[in-house]
Design a protein around this motif. Structure first.
Motif, PDB file in Angstrom:
ATOM      1  N   THR A  42       0.737  -1.090   0.060  1.00  0.00           N
ATOM      2  CA  THR A  42      -0.103  -0.073   0.110  1.00  0.00           C
ATOM      3  C   THR A  42       0.646   1.047   0.070  1.00  0.00           C
ATOM      4  O   THR A  42       0.102   2.212   0.380  1.00  0.00           O
ATOM      5  CB  THR A  42      -0.745   0.027   1.113  1.00  0.00           C
ATOM      6  OG1 THR A  42      -0.374  -0.241   2.395  1.00  0.00           O
ATOM      7  CG2 THR A  42      -1.809  -1.035   1.086  1.00  0.00           C
ATOM      8  N   GLY A  43       2.299   1.100  -0.261  1.00  0.00           N
ATOM      9  CA  GLY A  43       2.922   2.358  -0.690  1.00  0.00           C
ATOM     10  C   GLY A  43       3.968   2.541   0.611  1.00  0.00           C
ATOM     11  O   GLY A  43       4.693   3.649   0.121  1.00  0.00           O
ATOM     12  N   PHE A  44       3.902   2.009   1.598  1.00  0.00           N
ATOM     13  CA  PHE A  44       5.013   2.386   2.504  1.00  0.00           C
ATOM     14  C   PHE A  44       6.313   1.587   2.175  1.00  0.00           C
ATOM     15  O   PHE A  44       6.510   0.538   1.587  1.00  0.00           O
ATOM     16  CB  PHE A  44       4.511   1.691   3.920  1.00  0.00           C
ATOM     17  CG  PHE A  44       3.609   2.346   4.590  1.00  0.00           C
ATOM     18  CD1 PHE A  44       3.794   3.274   5.561  1.00  0.00           C
ATOM     19  CD2 PHE A  44       2.073   2.057   4.358  1.00  0.00           C
ATOM     20  CE1 PHE A  44       2.688   3.970   6.163  1.00  0.00           C
ATOM     21  CE2 PHE A  44       1.216   2.510   4.920  1.00  0.00           C
ATOM     22  CZ  PHE A  44       1.219   3.524   5.965  1.00  0.00           C
ATOM     23  N   GLU A  45       7.372   2.522   2.362  1.00  0.00           N
ATOM     24  CA  GLU A  45       8.739   2.065   1.973  1.00  0.00           C
ATOM     25  C   GLU A  45       9.421   1.389   2.947  1.00  0.00           C
ATOM     26  O   GLU A  45       9.580   1.931   4.048  1.00  0.00           O
ATOM     27  CB  GLU A  45       9.411   3.224   1.316  1.00  0.00           C
ATOM     28  CG  GLU A  45      11.003   2.767   0.762  1.00  0.00           C
ATOM     29  CD  GLU A  45      10.936   2.066  -0.497  1.00  0.00           C
ATOM     30  OE1 GLU A  45      11.809   0.970  -0.744  1.00  0.00           O
ATOM     31  OE2 GLU A  45       9.800   2.244  -1.177  1.00  0.00           O
ATOM     32  N   PRO A  46       9.891   0.008   2.902  1.00  0.00           N
ATOM     33  CA  PRO A  46      10.651  -0.601   4.017  1.00  0.00           C
ATOM     34  C   PRO A  46      12.215   0.397   4.308  1.00  0.00           C
ATOM     35  O   PRO A  46      12.774   0.687   3.362  1.00  0.00           O
ATOM     36  CB  PRO A  46      11.076  -2.079   3.584  1.00  0.00           C
ATOM     37  CG  PRO A  46       9.943  -2.179   2.209  1.00  0.00           C
ATOM     38  CD  PRO A  46       9.709  -0.791   1.770  1.00  0.00           C
ATOM     39  N   GLY A  47      12.305   0.372   5.383  1.00  0.00           N
ATOM     40  CA  GLY A  47      13.623   1.181   5.817  1.00  0.00           C
ATOM     41  C   GLY A  47      13.468   2.632   6.036  1.00  0.00           C
ATOM     42  O   GLY A  47      14.087   3.310   6.913  1.00  0.00           O
ATOM     43  N   ARG A  48      12.346   3.141   5.292  1.00  0.00           N
ATOM     44  CA  ARG A  48      12.199   4.611   5.457  1.00  0.00           C
ATOM     45  C   ARG A  48      10.869   4.883   6.262  1.00  0.00           C
ATOM     46  O   ARG A  48      10.839   5.521   7.081  1.00  0.00           O
ATOM     47  CB  ARG A  48      12.166   5.207   3.807  1.00  0.00           C
ATOM     48  CG  ARG A  48      11.847   6.567   4.024  1.00  0.00           C
ATOM     49  CD  ARG A  48      11.740   7.199   2.432  1.00  0.00           C
ATOM     50  NE  ARG A  48      10.374   6.916   2.143  1.00  0.00           N
ATOM     51  CZ  ARG A  48       9.745   6.920   0.856  1.00  0.00           C
ATOM     52  NH1 ARG A  48      10.634   7.538  -0.135  1.00  0.00           N
ATOM     53  NH2 ARG A  48       8.426   6.748   0.587  1.00  0.00           N
ATOM     54  N   ASP A  49       9.996   4.259   5.705  1.00  0.00           N
ATOM     55  CA  ASP A  49       8.434   4.641   6.251  1.00  0.00           C
ATOM     56  C   ASP A  49       8.044   3.573   7.377  1.00  0.00           C
ATOM     57  O   ASP A  49       7.410   3.840   8.285  1.00  0.00           O
ATOM     58  CB  ASP A  49       7.385   4.505   5.181  1.00  0.00           C
ATOM     59  CG  ASP A  49       7.573   5.405   4.061  1.00  0.00           C
ATOM     60  OD1 ASP A  49       7.900   6.406   4.294  1.00  0.00           O
ATOM     61  OD2 ASP A  49       7.265   4.983   2.762  1.00  0.00           O
ATOM     62  N   PHE A  50       8.700   2.336   7.066  1.00  0.00           N
ATOM     63  CA  PHE A  50       8.682   1.207   8.385  1.00  0.00           C
ATOM     64  C   PHE A  50       9.848   0.408   8.364  1.00  0.00           C
ATOM     65  O   PHE A  50      10.426   0.110   7.510  1.00  0.00           O
ATOM     66  CB  PHE A  50       7.400   0.481   8.020  1.00  0.00           C
ATOM     67  CG  PHE A  50       7.165  -0.627   7.043  1.00  0.00           C
ATOM     68  CD1 PHE A  50       7.775  -1.867   7.303  1.00  0.00           C
ATOM     69  CD2 PHE A  50       7.035  -0.408   5.610  1.00  0.00           C
ATOM     70  CE1 PHE A  50       7.694  -2.964   6.329  1.00  0.00           C
ATOM     71  CE2 PHE A  50       7.253  -1.232   4.688  1.00  0.00           C
ATOM     72  CZ  PHE A  50       7.656  -2.396   4.949  1.00  0.00           C
ATOM     73  N   VAL A  51       9.833  -0.152   9.656  1.00  0.00           N
ATOM     74  CA  VAL A  51      10.912  -1.061  10.069  1.00  0.00           C
ATOM     75  C   VAL A  51      10.112  -2.369  10.570  1.00  0.00           C
ATOM     76  O   VAL A  51       9.351  -2.432  11.293  1.00  0.00           O
ATOM     77  CB  VAL A  51      12.002  -0.648  10.987  1.00  0.00           C
ATOM     78  CG1 VAL A  51      12.756   0.415  10.027  1.00  0.00           C
ATOM     79  CG2 VAL A  51      11.244  -0.254  12.264  1.00  0.00           C
ATOM     80  N   VAL A  52      10.943  -3.386  10.393  1.00  0.00           N
ATOM     81  CA  VAL A  52      10.391  -4.957  10.786  1.00  0.00           C
ATOM     82  C   VAL A  52      11.649  -5.240  11.798  1.00  0.00           C
ATOM     83  O   VAL A  52      12.807  -5.449  11.132  1.00  0.00           O
ATOM     84  CB  VAL A  52      10.122  -5.758   9.986  1.00  0.00           C
ATOM     85  CG1 VAL A  52       9.784  -7.168  10.508  1.00  0.00           C
ATOM     86  CG2 VAL A  52       9.245  -5.289   8.830  1.00  0.00           C
ATOM     87  N   LEU A  53      11.234  -5.126  13.132  1.00  0.00           N
ATOM     88  CA  LEU A  53      12.602  -5.563  14.069  1.00  0.00           C
ATOM     89  C   LEU A  53      12.109  -7.117  14.458  1.00  0.00           C
ATOM     90  O   LEU A  53      11.179  -7.481  14.835  1.00  0.00           O
ATOM     91  CB  LEU A  53      12.419  -4.867  15.410  1.00  0.00           C
ATOM     92  CG  LEU A  53      12.158  -3.446  14.898  1.00  0.00           C
ATOM     93  CD1 LEU A  53      12.431  -2.635  16.220  1.00  0.00           C
ATOM     94  CD2 LEU A  53      13.581  -2.867  14.016  1.00  0.00           C
ATOM     95  N   ASP A  54      13.182  -7.971  14.602  1.00  0.00           N
ATOM     96  CA  ASP A  54      12.969  -9.522  15.052  1.00  0.00           C
ATOM     97  C   ASP A  54      14.038  -9.778  15.604  1.00  0.00           C
ATOM     98  O   ASP A  54      15.092  -9.653  15.431  1.00  0.00           O
ATOM     99  CB  ASP A  54      12.627 -10.309  13.646  1.00  0.00           C
ATOM    100  CG  ASP A  54      12.476 -11.953  13.949  1.00  0.00           C
ATOM    101  OD1 ASP A  54      11.709 -12.059  14.714  1.00  0.00           O
ATOM    102  OD2 ASP A  54      12.891 -12.797  13.235  1.00  0.00           O
ATOM    103  N   HIS A  55      13.492 -10.529  16.931  1.00  0.00           N
ATOM    104  CA  HIS A  55      14.905 -10.865  17.714  1.00  0.00           C
ATOM    105  C   HIS A  55      15.384 -12.361  17.490  1.00  0.00           C
ATOM    106  O   HIS A  55      16.402 -12.549  17.913  1.00  0.00           O
ATOM    107  CB  HIS A  55      14.239 -11.011  19.430  1.00  0.00           C
ATOM    108  CG  HIS A  55      13.258 -12.386  19.656  1.00  0.00           C
ATOM    109  ND1 HIS A  55      14.076 -13.175  20.307  1.00  0.00           N
ATOM    110  CD2 HIS A  55      12.392 -12.977  19.053  1.00  0.00           C
ATOM    111  CE1 HIS A  55      13.125 -14.305  20.483  1.00  0.00           C
ATOM    112  NE2 HIS A  55      12.073 -14.008  19.659  1.00  0.00           N
ATOM    113  N   ALA A  56      14.793 -13.153  16.537  1.00  0.00           N
ATOM    114  CA  ALA A  56      15.285 -14.459  16.155  1.00  0.00           C
ATOM    115  C   ALA A  56      16.509 -14.112  15.224  1.00  0.00           C
ATOM    116  O   ALA A  56      16.994 -13.187  14.662  1.00  0.00           O
ATOM    117  CB  ALA A  56      14.109 -15.190  15.450  1.00  0.00           C
ATOM    118  N   PRO A  57      17.414 -15.207  15.479  1.00  0.00           N
ATOM    119  CA  PRO A  57      18.608 -15.081  14.564  1.00  0.00           C
ATOM    120  C   PRO A  57      18.710 -15.087  13.111  1.00  0.00           C
ATOM    121  O   PRO A  57      19.447 -14.736  12.406  1.00  0.00           O
ATOM    122  CB  PRO A  57      19.482 -16.082  15.147  1.00  0.00           C
ATOM    123  CG  PRO A  57      18.573 -17.172  15.792  1.00  0.00           C
ATOM    124  CD  PRO A  57      17.485 -16.345  16.340  1.00  0.00           C
TER     125      PRO A  57
END
Length: 372
Positions: A42-57
């Motif tokens: 829907t137009g959000f840019e990864p790294g700029r508009d949103f980030v995904v954080l994951d604790h798994a390796p």
């Protein structure tokens, strides 16, 4: 201190964040990846508009930690992520490998740029009306949050009188190594869900003896788990989170499928359920009527709780102990969405909830001006 023993800090305006974004997604399992997909679509840019954080390796969500004997062919109700089917998977391979590879390919296909390993420590009020996400890799100020942390990190260990005196081994489903490790041992399996029955059926051919105990008699359901029945079950779980109660699993209201393997295990006496014991002794478990079962291992297949301690500074919990949710939105804070929580704690439910959360967040961001 909240009811999980986590120290709550005062809610207040925090220091400036390292990075400002529109949305932070915490968790990269099915729920987190589905949400990230819909954000990107829907137009959000990864790294700029949103980030995904994951604790798994590595990619794979909680699936990467599943026991090796849980092959892909034994997995029930695994739905593909949106936009990319999981096809031609070898049913004899461990599900931990098959699904981890699929999630990895999915992240690369849609360039979701998951940051890992990142441990989110707290989410609190931040500057200019934003939320501040504090982690081992820095902090983010965000206009909205999608919490998709699941339950795997919060195994539930019941407490029984005498538990500390047991001379054998106690372990939880989260630590289950596969059936071979129980060869020649006397094993007590505690729990009335699918994991308990799967463990019992795997362990029985290796163990010297198995005993199955549950708090309530298990409910076996004949017939197909069709779409109508699934909707009814999800509605029951959804009602709990609307009331601010801790969510129960969907399987807790559906019962256990009476498939061919379960029927055979019932005939063989493997699934001979006993009522819950009253205490644990150094050598086993005991009931008030004088019965005693010797045991080398107690395996707690007693489920998991939602991994939401990092949200404690926002004080979202209701008096009943859960977070009251409408759809995916936390009623106490419309900036916070919980995906994979309660009624969406299934692969198909997480897909739908990810889409719904993004739709609501887009509306929220359009209505709320960006603060200076």
């Amino acid at each position: 201190m909240n009811d999980t023993g986590v120290q709550e800090r005062e809610v207040g305006t925090a220091e400036a964040a390292d990075v400002d974004v529109d949305v932070v997604v915490i968790g990269a399992g099915q729920a987190g990846l589905s949400s990230a997909y819909h954000l990107r679509r829907t137009g959000f840019e990864p790294g700029r508009d949103f980030v995904v954080l994951d604790h798994a390796p590595r990619p794979g969500g909680a699936w990467q930690f599943r026991w090796p004997s849980l092959t892909y062919g034994k997995v029930h109700g695994m739905h593909s992520l949106p936009g990319m089917e999981l096809t031609d998977a070898d049913p004899a391979r461990p599900s931990s490998e098959v699904i981890a590879e699929y999630f990895d390919a999915y992240e690369r296909e849609f360039e979701l740029r998951v940051s890992r390993p990142v441990d989110v420590r707290a989410v609190r009020e931040g500057p200019s009306g934003r939320l501040l996400v504090e982690s081992s890799a820095g902090s983010w100020a965000t206009r909205a949050l999608i919490n998709a942390t699941g339950t795997w990190d919060r195994p539930f260990w019941p407490r029984y009188r005498g538990q500390e005196t047991f001379r054998g081994r106690q372990l939880h489903t989260a630590q289950y190594p596969g059936p071979q490790e129980f060869a020649g041992l006397r094993v007590v399996v505690v729990g009335g869900g699918a994991s308990a029955t799967q463990h019992l059926m795997e362990i029985a051919p290796y163990a010297a003896d198995t005993t199955w105990v549950t708090r309530r008699p298990p409910v076996f359901r004949e017939g197909p788990f069709n779409e109508e029945f699934g909707r009814e079950a999800v509605a029951l779980v959804e009602e709990r989170v609307r009331q601010g109660l801790p969510p129960k699993s969907v399987v807790s209201v559906t019962g256990l499928p009476l498939n061919d393997a379960i029927q055979q295990a019932l005939r063989d006496g493997v699934l001979d359920r006993q009522p819950m014991f009253d205490r644990i002794t150094p050598d086993g478990v005991a009931w008030e009527d004088g019965r005693h079962v010797d045991a080398d291992v107690i395996l707690w297949a007693t489920g998991f709780r939602a991994a939401i301690d990092h949200l404690a500074p926002l004080r979202l919990r209701e008096a009943g102990g859960g977070i009251r949710v409408e759809g995916t939105r936390a009623v106490a804070d419309p900036r916070v969405h919980l995906v994979g929580y309660g009624p969406s704690a299934s692969t198909i439910g997480a897909n739908r909830a990810g889409r719904a959360a993004v739709r609501d967040i887009r509306r929220l961001l359009a209505e709320a001006p960006v603060a200076a």
